[in-house]
Scaffold this motif. Structure first.
Motif, PDB file in Angstrom:
ATOM      1  N   LEU A  52      30.596  58.835   3.535  1.00  0.00           N
ATOM      2  CA  LEU A  52      30.511  59.772   4.650  1.00  0.00           C
ATOM      3  C   LEU A  52      29.262  60.639   4.541  1.00  0.00           C
ATOM      4  O   LEU A  52      28.571  60.880   5.532  1.00  0.00           O
ATOM      5  CB  LEU A  52      31.763  60.653   4.698  1.00  0.00           C
ATOM      6  N   VAL A  53      28.944  61.085   3.315  1.00  0.00           N
ATOM      7  CA  VAL A  53      27.750  61.912   3.115  1.00  0.00           C
ATOM      8  C   VAL A  53      26.488  61.130   3.469  1.00  0.00           C
ATOM      9  O   VAL A  53      25.611  61.625   4.194  1.00  0.00           O
ATOM     10  CB  VAL A  53      27.680  62.415   1.666  1.00  0.00           C
ATOM     11  N   GLY A  94      21.948  59.344   7.544  1.00  0.00           N
ATOM     12  CA  GLY A  94      21.245  58.178   8.053  1.00  0.00           C
ATOM     13  C   GLY A  94      20.545  58.448   9.370  1.00  0.00           C
ATOM     14  O   GLY A  94      20.907  59.348  10.123  1.00  0.00           O
ATOM     15  N   ARG A  95      19.541  57.639   9.648  1.00  0.00           N
ATOM     16  CA  ARG A  95      18.800  57.771  10.900  1.00  0.00           C
ATOM     17  C   ARG A  95      19.330  56.834  11.978  1.00  0.00           C
ATOM     18  O   ARG A  95      18.943  56.937  13.130  1.00  0.00           O
ATOM     19  CB  ARG A  95      17.319  57.487  10.646  1.00  0.00           C
ATOM     20  N   GLY A  96      20.172  55.907  11.566  1.00  0.00           N
ATOM     21  CA  GLY A  96      20.758  54.997  12.545  1.00  0.00           C
ATOM     22  C   GLY A  96      22.129  55.493  12.945  1.00  0.00           C
ATOM     23  O   GLY A  96      22.279  56.541  13.572  1.00  0.00           O
ATOM     24  N   PHE A  97      23.143  54.765  12.549  1.00  0.00           N
ATOM     25  CA  PHE A  97      24.504  55.185  12.864  1.00  0.00           C
ATOM     26  C   PHE A  97      24.873  56.428  12.065  1.00  0.00           C
ATOM     27  O   PHE A  97      24.592  56.534  10.877  1.00  0.00           O
ATOM     28  CB  PHE A  97      25.503  54.068  12.535  1.00  0.00           C
ATOM     29  N   SER A  98      25.483  57.369  12.707  1.00  0.00           N
ATOM     30  CA  SER A  98      26.011  58.546  12.038  1.00  0.00           C
ATOM     31  C   SER A  98      27.377  58.859  12.618  1.00  0.00           C
ATOM     32  O   SER A  98      27.559  58.808  13.845  1.00  0.00           O
ATOM     33  CB  SER A  98      25.092  59.749  12.231  1.00  0.00           C
ATOM     34  N   ARG A 150      31.881  64.032  13.776  1.00  0.00           N
ATOM     35  CA  ARG A 150      32.171  63.510  12.448  1.00  0.00           C
ATOM     36  C   ARG A 150      33.525  63.979  11.941  1.00  0.00           C
ATOM     37  O   ARG A 150      33.849  65.160  12.033  1.00  0.00           O
ATOM     38  CB  ARG A 150      31.090  63.969  11.465  1.00  0.00           C
ATOM     39  N   PRO A 151      34.318  63.079  11.361  1.00  0.00           N
ATOM     40  CA  PRO A 151      35.581  63.516  10.764  1.00  0.00           C
ATOM     41  C   PRO A 151      35.323  64.356   9.520  1.00  0.00           C
ATOM     42  O   PRO A 151      34.279  64.243   8.887  1.00  0.00           O
ATOM     43  CB  PRO A 151      36.278  62.195  10.406  1.00  0.00           C
ATOM     44  N   SER A 152      36.267  65.201   9.182  1.00  0.00           N
ATOM     45  CA  SER A 152      36.144  66.020   7.981  1.00  0.00           C
ATOM     46  C   SER A 152      36.612  65.235   6.768  1.00  0.00           C
ATOM     47  O   SER A 152      37.226  64.168   6.894  1.00  0.00           O
ATOM     48  CB  SER A 152      36.977  67.299   8.117  1.00  0.00           C
TER      49      SER A 152
END
Length: 199
Positions: free
Chosen positions: A162-163, A168-172, A180-182
């Motif tokens: 997750l970190v 990342g510059r692509g998929f996040s 983003r989920p916690s």
């Protein structure tokens, strides 16, 4: 003008540590591309031959920097855990936040630590100290399988994944609907061990 000698600048035993610190500062400021033996020597104020004497080559310096990085990384997670409640799940989530905090403050160093570029110096450790923190934090939980360290490896994979996806510059995951989920969302509800079976 002659270059300053190591003895004039540092007490015995301090120069190696100072060079590692300088290397970490250079990586933080300029990224991996900004690190060299000569740049470390200039930062500390010693002859350009001093880092080679202590580390042999750039690879040796990188290994020492990565090893110190893991020590600092571990300390960040321990400090986060100490601020959490005594609840085992809260402590697990806390080290995940410590992991993320270190990654945000030291992105290039973290990348170096987990890269194949690093060859660690001789050490009695079989795994980085961060793994010890994870083992301690997962101790209250039942293992998820009979495989050795199955719980620890699963948790580390989830946190690290997750970190790194977040960086990342692509998929996040932040681009997903709802954001983003916690860590609390992705870390499983692990079953607690019988207190009598805990080591």
């Amino acid at each position: 003008m002659t270059a300053p000698t190591d003895k004039k600048t540092h007490h015995h035993g301090d120069l190696r540590r100072a060079l590692v610190k300088a290397g970490m500062e250079l990586i933080r400021e300029k990224g991996r591309a900004g690190l060299s033996l000569r740049a470390c020597a200039a930062r500390v104020g010693v002859s350009h031959a001093a880092p080679k004497h202590h580390f042999g080559n750039l690879s040796g310096l990188l290994g020492a920097i990565a090893l110190q990085g893991f020590e600092d990384f571990s300390q960040t997670m321990v400090e986060a855990r100490e601020k959490a409640s005594g609840n085992p799940r809260d402590r697990l989530i806390a080290i995940a936040h410590g992991y993320e905090a270190f990654a945000e403050e030291n992105p290039d160093l973290l990348q170096l630590m987990f890269s194949g570029e690093v060859t660690f110096p001789d050490t009695p450790r079989l795994q980085p100290p961060a793994f010890d923190v994870l083992v301690e934090t997962c101790a209250p939980f039942e293992p998820v399988s009979d495989a050795p360290y199955s719980t620890e490896i699963m948790i580390w994979s989830l946190i690290h994944g997750l970190v790194m996806l977040g960086r990342g510059r692509g998929f996040s995951p932040a681009k997903l609907p709802g954001g983003r989920p916690s860590f609390a969302d992705i870390l499983p509800d692990l079953k607690l061990r019988d207190p009598e079976s805990r080591n």
